[in-house]
Design an enzyme around this catalytic site. Structure first.
Site, PDB file in Angstrom:
ATOM      1  N   TYR A 144      60.506  21.615  57.174  1.00 43.86           N
ATOM      2  CA  TYR A 144      61.187  22.782  56.641  1.00 43.86           C
ATOM      3  C   TYR A 144      61.579  22.600  55.174  1.00 43.86           C
ATOM      4  O   TYR A 144      61.677  23.567  54.428  1.00 43.86           O
ATOM      5  CB  TYR A 144      62.464  23.073  57.445  1.00 43.86           C
ATOM      6  CG  TYR A 144      62.251  23.927  58.661  1.00 43.86           C
ATOM      7  CD1 TYR A 144      61.459  23.486  59.712  1.00 43.86           C
ATOM      8  CD2 TYR A 144      62.847  25.170  58.771  1.00 43.86           C
ATOM      9  CE1 TYR A 144      61.279  24.258  60.828  1.00 43.86           C
ATOM     10  CE2 TYR A 144      62.677  25.950  59.887  1.00 43.86           C
ATOM     11  CZ  TYR A 144      61.889  25.485  60.915  1.00 43.86           C
ATOM     12  OH  TYR A 144      61.714  26.267  62.022  1.00 43.86           O
ATOM     13  N   LYS A 194      56.745  12.590  68.109  1.00 47.29           N
ATOM     14  CA  LYS A 194      55.294  12.536  68.311  1.00 47.29           C
ATOM     15  C   LYS A 194      54.828  11.196  67.740  1.00 47.29           C
ATOM     16  O   LYS A 194      53.955  11.120  66.854  1.00 47.29           O
ATOM     17  CB  LYS A 194      54.626  13.744  67.624  1.00 47.29           C
ATOM     18  CG  LYS A 194      53.159  13.925  67.935  1.00 47.29           C
ATOM     19  CD  LYS A 194      52.865  14.377  69.365  1.00 47.29           C
ATOM     20  CE  LYS A 194      51.360  14.405  69.604  1.00 47.29           C
ATOM     21  NZ  LYS A 194      51.007  14.618  71.026  1.00 47.29           N
ATOM     22  N   ASP A 226      54.904  17.179  73.244  1.00 45.54           N
ATOM     23  CA  ASP A 226      54.070  17.978  74.154  1.00 45.54           C
ATOM     24  C   ASP A 226      54.528  17.791  75.594  1.00 45.54           C
ATOM     25  O   ASP A 226      54.679  18.744  76.361  1.00 45.54           O
ATOM     26  CB  ASP A 226      52.580  17.649  73.974  1.00 45.54           C
ATOM     27  CG  ASP A 226      52.285  16.156  73.937  1.00 45.54           C
ATOM     28  OD1 ASP A 226      53.237  15.341  73.888  1.00 45.54           O
ATOM     29  OD2 ASP A 226      51.092  15.788  73.957  1.00 45.54           O
ATOM     30  N   ASP A 250      63.220  23.444  66.594  1.00 44.95           N
ATOM     31  CA  ASP A 250      63.082  24.895  66.489  1.00 44.95           C
ATOM     32  C   ASP A 250      62.340  25.417  67.716  1.00 44.95           C
ATOM     33  O   ASP A 250      62.765  26.371  68.370  1.00 44.95           O
ATOM     34  CB  ASP A 250      62.319  25.255  65.207  1.00 44.95           C
ATOM     35  CG  ASP A 250      62.123  26.751  65.062  1.00 44.95           C
ATOM     36  OD1 ASP A 250      63.100  27.491  65.275  1.00 44.95           O
ATOM     37  OD2 ASP A 250      60.994  27.178  64.750  1.00 44.95           O
ATOM     38  N   ASP A 254      64.018  27.271  71.485  1.00 44.69           N
ATOM     39  CA  ASP A 254      63.632  28.598  71.987  1.00 44.69           C
ATOM     40  C   ASP A 254      63.181  28.498  73.444  1.00 44.69           C
ATOM     41  O   ASP A 254      63.515  29.342  74.272  1.00 44.69           O
ATOM     42  CB  ASP A 254      62.484  29.191  71.149  1.00 44.69           C
ATOM     43  CG  ASP A 254      62.998  30.083  70.021  1.00 44.69           C
ATOM     44  OD1 ASP A 254      64.112  29.813  69.521  1.00 44.69           O
ATOM     45  OD2 ASP A 254      62.293  31.031  69.638  1.00 44.69           O
TER      46      ASP A 254
HETATM   47  C1  IPM Z   1      66.122  29.414  63.927  1.00 39.78           C
HETATM   48  C2  IPM Z   1      65.181  30.366  63.251  1.00 39.78           C
HETATM   49  C3  IPM Z   1      64.976  29.900  61.819  1.00 39.78           C
HETATM   50  C4  IPM Z   1      64.349  28.523  61.873  1.00 39.78           C
HETATM   51  C5  IPM Z   1      64.150  30.821  60.940  1.00 39.78           C
HETATM   52  C6  IPM Z   1      64.639  32.247  60.983  1.00 39.78           C
HETATM   53  C7  IPM Z   1      64.092  30.321  59.522  1.00 39.78           C
HETATM   54  O1  IPM Z   1      64.002  30.469  63.938  1.00 39.78           O
HETATM   55  O2  IPM Z   1      67.281  29.325  63.510  1.00 39.78           O
HETATM   56  O3  IPM Z   1      65.702  28.752  64.874  1.00 39.78           O
HETATM   57  O4  IPM Z   1      63.132  28.404  62.006  1.00 39.78           O
HETATM   58  O5  IPM Z   1      65.093  27.549  61.784  1.00 39.78           O
HETATM   59 MN    MN Z   2      63.919  29.266  65.763  1.00 37.82          MN
END
Ligand code: IPM
Ligand code: MN
Length: 360
Positions: A144, A194, A226, A250, A254
């Site tokens: 990032y 990884k 993975d 990240d 999710d």
């Molecule tokens: C998160 C989001 C951000 C990230 C984006 C919006 C830059 O997906 O906070 O997880 O990738 O960190």
């Molecule tokens: Mn995210």
């Protein structure tokens, strides 16, 4: 904690303003009952700041955040700004705040409330075991923030690159955060990397192993990313604390959020050393439902609970907010994202009001 707390409030875009409005109400109630005073300073960032100031993260917003005791953020982004170049996009506001405030530790709890078991997309026998995971994501390093660019290839085509780099000190501090959090939970850390392919992951793993020597009471295991993504849905009970890089965190956070039923339920805390932390729901700006009183304010409200716990060390107040959310769920109130037949359908404002009423 005593006296007045200065909170930088960044409602942002889409459903951000709606969910942060409910969060402010909740904190006012907490303040009344527990004798705290919160002073909110509303600040622009994200798409709305692009519209008003031509940039996603005005310097004045950064300066105000640095002067505050904590930052509460709703969400940034939306279709309207999707075609802007990378450094002009609303998301820059988030990355900029993380970098400017030195918020290297991102805590993302994924908890399956027992009232929402039916919303878990996993097999019933797996959901039955419960899910209670804390993803500790490194937030100011790796791909990032690494060097990136574009260049022309030998045959005149285009190529682009992003760099994953971690220093020992960056890994050490996030590993220490994870081990310390594990001590307040089930004392288990899974390091996700990884290391079978990436050199940065090999240094990452070596460093985590070094740090682990200072935490002999915490069990540590390692998984390649993975495999971890597979185990999260096969056997989520394996995990207590997951520590991982910015990029892997990240993605895995999710995934972890989705198996708890709705991304509308999950809060996060981003912490650095010393300065103000940032507290935000992990969901995005959801422009499709913005302004319609449909958004679930629970993730934002639970982020305020994390603020009470991690910024102000007010465990009672944090628990009061969390318990209020649980009671409202027990009373079968649901926003659209977690609705199922037999439940009582409510909008954003009503959900916020019900939770505020339950705080004691
Ligand atoms: C998160 C989001 C951000 C990230 C984006 C919006 C830059 O997906 O906070 O997880 O990738 O960190
Ligand atoms: Mn995210």
């Amino acid at each position: 904690m005593s006296g007045v707390q200065k909170i930088a409030l960044i409602p942002g875009d889409g459903i951000g303003p709606e969910v942060t409005a409910e969060t402010v109400n909740i904190l006012s109630k907490v303040g009344e009952l527990y004798g705290h005073q919160f002073i909110f300073t509303e600040l622009p960032a994200g798409g709305c700041a692009i519209d008003s100031f031509g940039e996603p993260l005005p310097q004045s917003t950064i300066d105000e955040c640095k002067k505050s005791d904590a930052v509460i953020l709703g969400a940034v982004g939306g279709w309207k700004w999707d075609n802007l170049p990378g450094d002009k996009r609303p998301e820059r506001a988030l990355l900029g705040l993380r970098g400017e405030l030195g918020l290297y530790a991102n805590l993302r709890p994924a908890l399956l409330h027992k009232e929402l078991k039916h919303a878990c997309p996993l097999r019933a026998d797996i959901a039955e075991g419960g899910i209670d995971i804390m993803v500790v994501r490194e937030l100011t390093g790796g791909m990032y923030f690494g060097d990136r660019g574009r260049k022309e290839t030998a045959n005149g085509g285009q190529a682009a690159w992003d760099t994953e780099m971690y220093s020992v000190s960056e890994v050490r501090r996030i590993a220490e955060t994870a081990f310390n959090i594990a001590r307040k939970r089930s004392r288990r850390v899974t390091n996700v990397d990884k290391a079978n392919v990436l050199e940065s992951s090999r240094l990452w793993r070596e460093t985590v192993l070094e740090v682990a020597k200072n935490f002999p009471d915490v069990a540590l295991d390692h998984m390649y990313v993975d495999n971890a993504s597979m185990q999260l849905i096969r056997d989520p009970r394996h995990f207590d604390v997951i520590v991982t890089t910015n990029m892997f965190g990240d993605i895995l956070s999710d995934e972890a959020s989705q198996i708890t039923g709705s991304i509308g339920m999950l809060p996060s805390a981003s912490l650095g050393d010393g300065g103000p932390g940032l507290f935000e729901p992990i969901h995005g700006s959801a422009p499709d439902i913005a302004g319609k009183d449909l958004a679930n304010p629970v993730a934002a409200i639970l982020s305020a609970a994390m603020m009470m716990r991690y910024a102000f060390h007010c465990e009672r107040e944090a628990a009061a907010i969390e318990n209020a959310v649980t009671r409202v769920l027990e009373q079968r109130y649901r926003t659209g994202d977690i609705f199922s037949p037999g439940m009582r359908s409510v909008g954003t404002k009503e959900m916020g009001r019900l939770i505020a009423n339950e705080i004691n």
